[in-house]
Design a protein around this motif. Sequence first.
Motif, PDB file in Angstrom:
ATOM      1  N   LEU A  34       0.829  -1.209   0.000  1.00 36.96           N
ATOM      2  CA  LEU A  34       0.000   0.000   0.000  1.00 36.96           C
ATOM      3  C   LEU A  34       0.861   1.256   0.000  1.00 36.96           C
ATOM      4  O   LEU A  34       0.526   2.248  -0.667  1.00 36.96           O
ATOM      5  CB  LEU A  34      -0.932   0.008   1.212  1.00 36.96           C
ATOM      6  CG  LEU A  34      -2.065  -1.006   1.189  1.00 36.96           C
ATOM      7  CD1 LEU A  34      -2.805  -1.022   2.512  1.00 36.96           C
ATOM      8  CD2 LEU A  34      -3.008  -0.736   0.043  1.00 36.96           C
ATOM      9  N   GLN A  35       1.965   1.219   0.740  1.00 33.98           N
ATOM     10  CA  GLN A  35       2.855   2.376   0.788  1.00 33.98           C
ATOM     11  C   GLN A  35       3.454   2.675  -0.584  1.00 33.98           C
ATOM     12  O   GLN A  35       3.660   3.829  -0.935  1.00 33.98           O
ATOM     13  CB  GLN A  35       3.976   2.146   1.817  1.00 33.98           C
ATOM     14  CG  GLN A  35       3.493   2.195   3.241  1.00 33.98           C
ATOM     15  CD  GLN A  35       4.530   1.724   4.236  1.00 33.98           C
ATOM     16  OE1 GLN A  35       5.372   0.886   3.939  1.00 33.98           O
ATOM     17  NE2 GLN A  35       4.460   2.264   5.454  1.00 33.98           N
ATOM     18  N   LYS A  36       3.721   1.642  -1.361  1.00 31.24           N
ATOM     19  CA  LYS A  36       4.294   1.818  -2.703  1.00 31.24           C
ATOM     20  C   LYS A  36       3.247   2.305  -3.710  1.00 31.24           C
ATOM     21  O   LYS A  36       3.592   2.896  -4.723  1.00 31.24           O
ATOM     22  CB  LYS A  36       4.914   0.522  -3.199  1.00 31.24           C
ATOM     23  CG  LYS A  36       6.166   0.143  -2.447  1.00 31.24           C
ATOM     24  CD  LYS A  36       6.718  -1.180  -2.948  1.00 31.24           C
ATOM     25  CE  LYS A  36       7.935  -1.597  -2.141  1.00 31.24           C
ATOM     26  NZ  LYS A  36       8.446  -2.910  -2.569  1.00 31.24           N
ATOM     27  N   SER A  37       2.006   2.049  -3.422  1.00 35.06           N
ATOM     28  CA  SER A  37       0.932   2.466  -4.328  1.00 35.06           C
ATOM     29  C   SER A  37       0.522   3.903  -4.001  1.00 35.06           C
ATOM     30  O   SER A  37       1.069   4.533  -3.112  1.00 35.06           O
ATOM     31  CB  SER A  37      -0.278   1.539  -4.176  1.00 35.06           C
ATOM     32  OG  SER A  37      -0.957   1.810  -2.969  1.00 35.06           O
ATOM     33  N   SER A  38      -0.449   4.381  -4.706  1.00 37.71           N
ATOM     34  CA  SER A  38      -0.941   5.740  -4.452  1.00 37.71           C
ATOM     35  C   SER A  38      -2.115   5.740  -3.474  1.00 37.71           C
ATOM     36  O   SER A  38      -2.774   6.760  -3.297  1.00 37.71           O
ATOM     37  CB  SER A  38      -1.359   6.392  -5.777  1.00 37.71           C
ATOM     38  OG  SER A  38      -2.394   5.638  -6.379  1.00 37.71           O
ATOM     39  N   PHE A  39      -2.369   4.602  -2.828  1.00 35.36           N
ATOM     40  CA  PHE A  39      -3.490   4.508  -1.904  1.00 35.36           C
ATOM     41  C   PHE A  39      -3.219   5.359  -0.665  1.00 35.36           C
ATOM     42  O   PHE A  39      -2.150   5.252  -0.062  1.00 35.36           O
ATOM     43  CB  PHE A  39      -3.731   3.052  -1.490  1.00 35.36           C
ATOM     44  CG  PHE A  39      -5.033   2.846  -0.785  1.00 35.36           C
ATOM     45  CD1 PHE A  39      -6.187   2.630  -1.515  1.00 35.36           C
ATOM     46  CD2 PHE A  39      -5.117   2.917   0.589  1.00 35.36           C
ATOM     47  CE1 PHE A  39      -7.400   2.461  -0.880  1.00 35.36           C
ATOM     48  CE2 PHE A  39      -6.319   2.752   1.244  1.00 35.36           C
ATOM     49  CZ  PHE A  39      -7.465   2.520   0.506  1.00 35.36           C
TER      50      PHE A  39
END
Length: 148
Positions: A109-114
Amino acid sequence: VDGGLDALKVLDRFEKDYGNDGGARTVDDNDGIVTVQVYNAAISACSRSKNNSAEKRVSRIDGWQVALSILQRMRRYGPSPNDQTYANILQACAESGQINVALSLLKELQKSSFPLTSKIYLPLLKACANTRNVNVAQSLIESMKENS
């Protein structure tokens, strides 16, 4: 609904009765009732267990795996997961002792834009408190600071 496998059975039946062509309708559909809230309820049930201790152990082991399979279903067919979805999955993983799985999902999640909210971090922080894992808790708090 008590446990992951029961949740999956109910969700499958709900999708069969109310879903759309093998995939769920999104929350934006005016007539769709298989919403993110329905999925969240099923995922939340994955961290619950039955009264019998043998069933409890099996239910908890299965629960986190079922929660992750429901997430994959949501990602594939919709609706899009929200912060409550991820909080519920992290809760199921943490309560089953699958802290590394939960931390791996958090890294994803941290790597995504979430957008990461405190709601997402709370189940992990509770698990750290229960296991007295101060180092991971401190790391999570630092991550919260960075992402706010």
